[in-house]
Design a protein around this motif. Sequence first.
Motif, PDB file in Angstrom:
ATOM      1  N   ILE A 101     -87.170 -10.728  35.797  1.00  0.00           N
ATOM      2  CA  ILE A 101     -86.228 -10.032  34.924  1.00  0.00           C
ATOM      3  C   ILE A 101     -85.589 -11.000  33.939  1.00  0.00           C
ATOM      4  O   ILE A 101     -85.407 -10.669  32.752  1.00  0.00           O
ATOM      5  CB  ILE A 101     -85.182  -9.267  35.763  1.00  0.00           C
ATOM      6  CG1 ILE A 101     -85.897  -8.188  36.608  1.00  0.00           C
ATOM      7  CG2 ILE A 101     -84.137  -8.623  34.871  1.00  0.00           C
ATOM      8  CD1 ILE A 101     -84.996  -7.477  37.600  1.00  0.00           C
ATOM      9  N   GLU A 102     -85.252 -12.219  34.379  1.00  0.00           N
ATOM     10  CA  GLU A 102     -84.720 -13.194  33.431  1.00  0.00           C
ATOM     11  C   GLU A 102     -85.724 -13.481  32.319  1.00  0.00           C
ATOM     12  O   GLU A 102     -85.371 -13.462  31.127  1.00  0.00           O
ATOM     13  CB  GLU A 102     -84.350 -14.496  34.157  1.00  0.00           C
ATOM     14  CG  GLU A 102     -83.057 -14.412  34.941  1.00  0.00           C
ATOM     15  CD  GLU A 102     -82.589 -15.760  35.471  1.00  0.00           C
ATOM     16  OE1 GLU A 102     -81.398 -15.875  35.801  1.00  0.00           O
ATOM     17  OE2 GLU A 102     -83.420 -16.698  35.566  1.00  0.00           O
ATOM     18  N   ALA A 103     -86.957 -13.758  32.683  1.00  0.00           N
ATOM     19  CA  ALA A 103     -87.961 -14.059  31.658  1.00  0.00           C
ATOM     20  C   ALA A 103     -88.148 -12.877  30.714  1.00  0.00           C
ATOM     21  O   ALA A 103     -88.285 -13.052  29.491  1.00  0.00           O
ATOM     22  CB  ALA A 103     -89.284 -14.436  32.322  1.00  0.00           C
ATOM     23  N   HIS A 104     -88.140 -11.674  31.250  1.00  0.00           N
ATOM     24  CA  HIS A 104     -88.261 -10.449  30.447  1.00  0.00           C
ATOM     25  C   HIS A 104     -87.122 -10.348  29.435  1.00  0.00           C
ATOM     26  O   HIS A 104     -87.349 -10.077  28.242  1.00  0.00           O
ATOM     27  CB  HIS A 104     -88.262  -9.253  31.407  1.00  0.00           C
ATOM     28  CG  HIS A 104     -88.094  -7.919  30.779  1.00  0.00           C
ATOM     29  ND1 HIS A 104     -89.034  -7.353  29.940  1.00  0.00           N
ATOM     30  CD2 HIS A 104     -87.089  -7.007  30.897  1.00  0.00           C
ATOM     31  CE1 HIS A 104     -88.616  -6.155  29.562  1.00  0.00           C
ATOM     32  NE2 HIS A 104     -87.445  -5.925  30.132  1.00  0.00           N
ATOM     33  N   TYR A 105     -85.917 -10.581  29.873  1.00  0.00           N
ATOM     34  CA  TYR A 105     -84.757 -10.509  28.974  1.00  0.00           C
ATOM     35  C   TYR A 105     -84.778 -11.652  27.956  1.00  0.00           C
ATOM     36  O   TYR A 105     -84.533 -11.435  26.765  1.00  0.00           O
ATOM     37  CB  TYR A 105     -83.462 -10.537  29.782  1.00  0.00           C
ATOM     38  CG  TYR A 105     -83.009  -9.172  30.235  1.00  0.00           C
ATOM     39  CD1 TYR A 105     -81.874  -8.571  29.704  1.00  0.00           C
ATOM     40  CD2 TYR A 105     -83.716  -8.464  31.210  1.00  0.00           C
ATOM     41  CE1 TYR A 105     -81.454  -7.317  30.120  1.00  0.00           C
ATOM     42  CE2 TYR A 105     -83.309  -7.204  31.631  1.00  0.00           C
ATOM     43  CZ  TYR A 105     -82.176  -6.633  31.081  1.00  0.00           C
ATOM     44  OH  TYR A 105     -81.783  -5.386  31.482  1.00  0.00           O
ATOM     45  N   PHE A 106     -85.057 -12.853  28.424  1.00  0.00           N
ATOM     46  CA  PHE A 106     -84.969 -14.008  27.528  1.00  0.00           C
ATOM     47  C   PHE A 106     -86.089 -14.001  26.489  1.00  0.00           C
ATOM     48  O   PHE A 106     -85.884 -14.454  25.359  1.00  0.00           O
ATOM     49  CB  PHE A 106     -85.001 -15.304  28.341  1.00  0.00           C
ATOM     50  CG  PHE A 106     -83.861 -15.439  29.325  1.00  0.00           C
ATOM     51  CD1 PHE A 106     -82.705 -14.667  29.214  1.00  0.00           C
ATOM     52  CD2 PHE A 106     -83.944 -16.337  30.386  1.00  0.00           C
ATOM     53  CE1 PHE A 106     -81.659 -14.780  30.131  1.00  0.00           C
ATOM     54  CE2 PHE A 106     -82.906 -16.466  31.299  1.00  0.00           C
ATOM     55  CZ  PHE A 106     -81.770 -15.681  31.173  1.00  0.00           C
TER      56      PHE A 106
END
Length: 323
Positions: free
Chosen positions: A229-234
């Motif tokens: 989810i972090e990679a998706h958002y960033f």
Amino acid sequence: MQILYPEIKPYARHNLPVDEVHTLYVEESGSTDGIPVLFIHGGPGGGCSGQDRRFFDPEKYRIILFDQRGAGRSTPHAELKDNTTPHLIQDIEAIRTHLNVEKWVLFGGSWGSTLSLLYAQAHPETVLGMVLRGIFLCRDKDLHWFYQAGADRIFPDYWKDFIAPIPEAERGDLMAAFYKRLTDSNEIAKMAAAKAWSIWEGRCATLRPNPEVVNDFADPHKAVSLARIEAHYFMNQIFVAPNQILDNMDRLQGIPATIVHGRYDMVCPLDNALALHDNWPDAKLHIIRDAGHASREPSIVDALVRATDELAHELSGDGDQSS
């Protein structure tokens, strides 16, 4: 020095469907007629824990925790579909409506501070006050510092383990390289990337090495949701306009707020908090001289508990804030 309040159990748990895909885990503890406070966890994708109830006096606060889309006990786990910042802001409003809360306090750290600020700017009329830790403005330079060049010079040994799953030819854009593996169907590669990503964050989060924090981040269930989810958002600039938070600080005028930030925060360096405070002079800024990023560090705990106690005292004259 202030410590966390004693452990408590929720008096209510809810599974709240917010669309055809996502169902949120929501819980309430503390006083049913206390000041409503929403704990907004980090990541995105980190989820909540029992410790997160303990920053608040349970006799004065109605403590509301929830796991954001794809995180913790919300379902489906680590799901990226319809998982964006605007969706999370809508979810917070859905929780407020579902729990019959008129106005509430927002408490968020790291990504939780980001989401708290964005929600408050969208719905300032619902916010009684804010306590924010480890400010994360999610600017390009903040992401570049932690995931490409900057923090690697502070923790070069940890960095080697972080980049190990990525071939040398792809290390010029580590965010894209990790995102590729975290969204791939190869489960072995996905887990290796997720653990490397999450453990890197856990190792850098405290001023002094803390195996308990690292083990928490290494948990496979948390690592997968956090990393994906972090990679998706960033990769998507957190689904907001550049500099959106700082450009809209005028919307928070009159809302009492405390900012707590560790001087040696290597995940979200102190300039995040200073930039926010420069645009929000009414907020109180506490720079903690012997702490990094994590909420579990003793001096951070002390500052956060003092802040929630002080805010409860300030708001106590307002009576019951829930409808």
